[in-house]
Scaffold this motif. Structure first.
Motif, PDB file in Angstrom:
ATOM      1  N   MET A   1       9.275  10.095  -1.554  1.00  0.00           N
ATOM      2  CA  MET A   1       8.263   9.060  -1.657  1.00  0.00           C
ATOM      3  C   MET A   1       8.489   8.000  -0.591  1.00  0.00           C
ATOM      4  O   MET A   1       9.630   7.679  -0.272  1.00  0.00           O
ATOM      5  CB  MET A   1       8.303   8.402  -3.033  1.00  0.00           C
ATOM      6  N   ALA A   2       7.399   7.467  -0.066  1.00  0.00           N
ATOM      7  CA  ALA A   2       7.501   6.445   0.963  1.00  0.00           C
ATOM      8  C   ALA A   2       6.256   5.578   0.954  1.00  0.00           C
ATOM      9  O   ALA A   2       5.241   5.916   0.330  1.00  0.00           O
ATOM     10  CB  ALA A   2       7.678   7.093   2.333  1.00  0.00           C
ATOM     11  N   ALA A   3       6.333   4.449   1.650  1.00  0.00           N
ATOM     12  CA  ALA A   3       5.166   3.607   1.899  1.00  0.00           C
ATOM     13  C   ALA A   3       4.535   4.078   3.206  1.00  0.00           C
ATOM     14  O   ALA A   3       5.219   4.187   4.229  1.00  0.00           O
ATOM     15  CB  ALA A   3       5.572   2.146   1.995  1.00  0.00           C
ATOM     16  N   VAL A   4       3.240   4.367   3.152  1.00  0.00           N
ATOM     17  CA  VAL A   4       2.539   4.963   4.289  1.00  0.00           C
ATOM     18  C   VAL A   4       1.410   4.036   4.747  1.00  0.00           C
ATOM     19  O   VAL A   4       0.604   3.583   3.923  1.00  0.00           O
ATOM     20  CB  VAL A   4       1.947   6.334   3.899  1.00  0.00           C
ATOM     21  N   ILE A   5       1.335   3.766   6.039  1.00  0.00           N
ATOM     22  CA  ILE A   5       0.246   2.962   6.580  1.00  0.00           C
ATOM     23  C   ILE A   5      -1.038   3.789   6.561  1.00  0.00           C
ATOM     24  O   ILE A   5      -1.093   4.867   7.156  1.00  0.00           O
ATOM     25  CB  ILE A   5       0.558   2.508   8.020  1.00  0.00           C
ATOM     26  N   GLU A   6      -2.059   3.281   5.859  1.00  0.00           N
ATOM     27  CA  GLU A   6      -3.336   3.989   5.825  1.00  0.00           C
ATOM     28  C   GLU A   6      -4.480   3.161   6.399  1.00  0.00           C
ATOM     29  O   GLU A   6      -5.617   3.634   6.461  1.00  0.00           O
ATOM     30  CB  GLU A   6      -3.673   4.418   4.397  1.00  0.00           C
ATOM     31  N   GLY A   7      -4.196   1.943   6.834  1.00  0.00           N
ATOM     32  CA  GLY A   7      -5.220   1.116   7.449  1.00  0.00           C
ATOM     33  C   GLY A   7      -4.601  -0.044   8.194  1.00  0.00           C
ATOM     34  O   GLY A   7      -3.495  -0.491   7.860  1.00  0.00           O
ATOM     35  N   ILE A   8      -5.292  -0.522   9.231  1.00  0.00           N
ATOM     36  CA  ILE A   8      -4.806  -1.650  10.015  1.00  0.00           C
ATOM     37  C   ILE A   8      -5.984  -2.503  10.452  1.00  0.00           C
ATOM     38  O   ILE A   8      -7.095  -1.995  10.667  1.00  0.00           O
ATOM     39  CB  ILE A   8      -3.995  -1.172  11.250  1.00  0.00           C
ATOM     40  N   GLY A   9      -5.756  -3.791  10.533  1.00  0.00           N
ATOM     41  CA  GLY A   9      -6.794  -4.707  10.995  1.00  0.00           C
ATOM     42  C   GLY A   9      -6.175  -5.939  11.610  1.00  0.00           C
ATOM     43  O   GLY A   9      -5.029  -6.290  11.302  1.00  0.00           O
ATOM     44  N   ALA A  10      -6.903  -6.595  12.482  1.00  0.00           N
ATOM     45  CA  ALA A  10      -6.385  -7.787  13.151  1.00  0.00           C
ATOM     46  C   ALA A  10      -7.537  -8.714  13.494  1.00  0.00           C
ATOM     47  O   ALA A  10      -8.696  -8.300  13.582  1.00  0.00           O
ATOM     48  CB  ALA A  10      -5.612  -7.399  14.410  1.00  0.00           C
ATOM     49  N   TRP A  11      -7.199  -9.975  13.684  1.00  0.00           N
ATOM     50  CA  TRP A  11      -8.226 -10.959  14.035  1.00  0.00           C
ATOM     51  C   TRP A  11      -7.589 -12.109  14.793  1.00  0.00           C
ATOM     52  O   TRP A  11      -6.451 -12.519  14.508  1.00  0.00           O
ATOM     53  CB  TRP A  11      -8.929 -11.484  12.789  1.00  0.00           C
ATOM     54  N   LEU A  12      -8.331 -12.602  15.771  1.00  0.00           N
ATOM     55  CA  LEU A  12      -7.924 -13.770  16.556  1.00  0.00           C
ATOM     56  C   LEU A  12      -9.002 -14.834  16.457  1.00  0.00           C
ATOM     57  O   LEU A  12     -10.195 -14.506  16.497  1.00  0.00           O
ATOM     58  CB  LEU A  12      -7.727 -13.392  18.022  1.00  0.00           C
ATOM     59  N   PRO A  13      -8.625 -16.102  16.331  1.00  0.00           N
ATOM     60  CA  PRO A  13      -9.643 -17.143  16.329  1.00  0.00           C
ATOM     61  C   PRO A  13     -10.357 -17.150  17.680  1.00  0.00           C
ATOM     62  O   PRO A  13      -9.764 -16.817  18.711  1.00  0.00           O
ATOM     63  CB  PRO A  13      -8.845 -18.429  16.091  1.00  0.00           C
ATOM     64  N   PRO A  14     -11.634 -17.521  17.708  1.00  0.00           N
ATOM     65  CA  PRO A  14     -12.415 -17.403  18.949  1.00  0.00           C
ATOM     66  C   PRO A  14     -12.025 -18.368  20.053  1.00  0.00           C
ATOM     67  O   PRO A  14     -12.346 -18.118  21.221  1.00  0.00           O
ATOM     68  CB  PRO A  14     -13.855 -17.647  18.482  1.00  0.00           C
ATOM     69  N   ARG A  15     -11.341 -19.430  19.742  1.00  0.00           N
ATOM     70  CA  ARG A  15     -11.019 -20.459  20.748  1.00  0.00           C
ATOM     71  C   ARG A  15      -9.917 -19.988  21.692  1.00  0.00           C
ATOM     72  O   ARG A  15      -8.779 -19.773  21.297  1.00  0.00           O
ATOM     73  CB  ARG A  15     -10.589 -21.749  20.060  1.00  0.00           C
ATOM     74  N   ILE A  16     -10.244 -19.808  22.967  1.00  0.00           N
ATOM     75  CA  ILE A  16      -9.292 -19.394  23.996  1.00  0.00           C
ATOM     76  C   ILE A  16      -8.788 -20.622  24.746  1.00  0.00           C
ATOM     77  O   ILE A  16      -9.581 -21.450  25.217  1.00  0.00           O
ATOM     78  CB  ILE A  16      -9.936 -18.414  24.991  1.00  0.00           C
TER      79      ILE A  16
END
Length: 339
Positions: A1-16
């Motif tokens: 048994m293990a923990a498996v990555i099944e999804g990923i997501g990321a976000w950056l605020p719009p201000r550069i």
């Protein structure tokens, strides 16, 4: 048994915010910053935006990637809490529509994503949860002195998240062995002195206006931190490779915490790992602490540089001092671009 990555997501605020933008009020230049850190620009939260908001956006994308409407727990790694109390995670879970699932924060600064992966995997291994949403989110630029050229150019804001599910240890996405460590004897190398019980107890009854302004911001001893980061990340990486039975030649990608491009490259050199297998995105995002590793994974997976079946070595180092590493084989999951 293990923990498996099944999804990923990321976000950056719009201000550069570019180096040139910073240098309108900071005694520095674009060339000075880029040469020493590898950073050209970073994202910063706008007025009224907080760690909670970044975490929710990344969480939405991770859940979508996993095709999951619900999870059994939410874990949030951050060093830039919205408030000293309560934790951010329960509010994030509520805003994501996840109901009354257990939700909590953990803090381990820049190594928070590695510590959080291990903790989330522990929830699955113990039977507490079959599926966990784990988020690394930071609005850390709010805790950096805008007049300190040693720290102000380094940090950026952002969030990255993964959904972990119960699975088999030999399937793609399964988290491998972990190496975690800390050295509290060197805690003062990277610290924010004010705001906690130590400062409040020492100044009881005196009021916040008696605390020096600079104590509310990050203090950093750059040179010894550099040395510690390279030594600890390299040692930790070797440890998990040895326990996994991988050689350096087996690693397709080294995904190290993006604190400084020179640190990442120095660790790769210590491991005798070719630079074309070293993932880097610090130039456009800066040091995003606990969000750094998932943001980088999301970036290289979306471009196609990181492909299903690739063997990945993750490693990070941060305040505490703390550090950690693990390995995994990248799974075939949908990845949304972060702009």
């Amino acid at each position: 048994m293990a923990a498996v990555i099944e999804g990923i997501g990321a976000w950056l605020p719009p201000r550069i915010v570019t180096n040139d933008d910073l240098c309108t009020t900071l005694d520095s230049t674009h060339e000075w910053i880029e040469t020493r850190t590898g950073i050209s620009e970073r994202r910063m939260v706008s007025e009224g935006m907080s760690t909670r908001d970044l975490a929710v956006e990344a969480g939405v994308r991770a859940l979508k990637s996993a095709g999951a409407a619900t999870v059994d727990a939410v874990v949030l790694a951050t060093t830039s809490f919205d408030r000293l109390c309560p934790a951010v995670a329960p509010e994030v879970a509520h805003l994501l529509g996840l109901g009354t699932v257990p939700a909590f924060d953990l803090t381990s600064a820049c190594s928070g994503f590695l510590y959080g992966l291990a903790t989330s995997g522990g929830l699955i291994a113990s039977g507490v949860a079959d599926r966990v949403l784990f988020i690394g989110a930071e609005a850390f630029t709010t805790l950096v002195n805008p007049e300190d050229r040693g720290t102000a150019p380094i940090f950026g804001d952002g969030a990255g998240a993964v959904v972990l599910r119960r699975g088999d240890a030999d399937e793609p996405g399964a988290l491998g062995v972990f190496d975690l460590g800390s050295d509290g004897a060197r805690a003062d190398l990277l610290a924010i002195p004010a705001g906690g019980s130590r400062q409040r107890s020492a100044s009881a009854g005196l009021g916040h206006d008696t605390v020096p302004v600079e104590d509310w911001y990050l203090r950093m001893e750059g040179r010894p931190l550099f040395q510690q980061a390279v030594e600890r990340m390299a040692e930790s990486s070797r440890g998990v490779l040895d326990r996994t039975g991988w050689s350096v030649a087996d690693v397709d990608w080294f995904v190290g915490h993006q604190a400084n491009v020179r640190i990442v490259n120095a660790v790769a050199d210590e491991l005798e790992l070719a630079r074309d297998r070293v993932a880097v995105n610090i130039g456009r995002v800066g040091n995003t602490l606990a969000a750094s590793v998932p943001l980088l994974l999301n970036d290289i997976a979306h471009t196609g540089a990181l492909r299903p079946g690739h063997r990945v070595l993750l490693s990070a180092f941060g305040a505490g001092l703390s550090w950690g590493s693990t390995v995994l084989t990248w799974p075939d999951i949908p990845v949304e671009a972060v702009r």
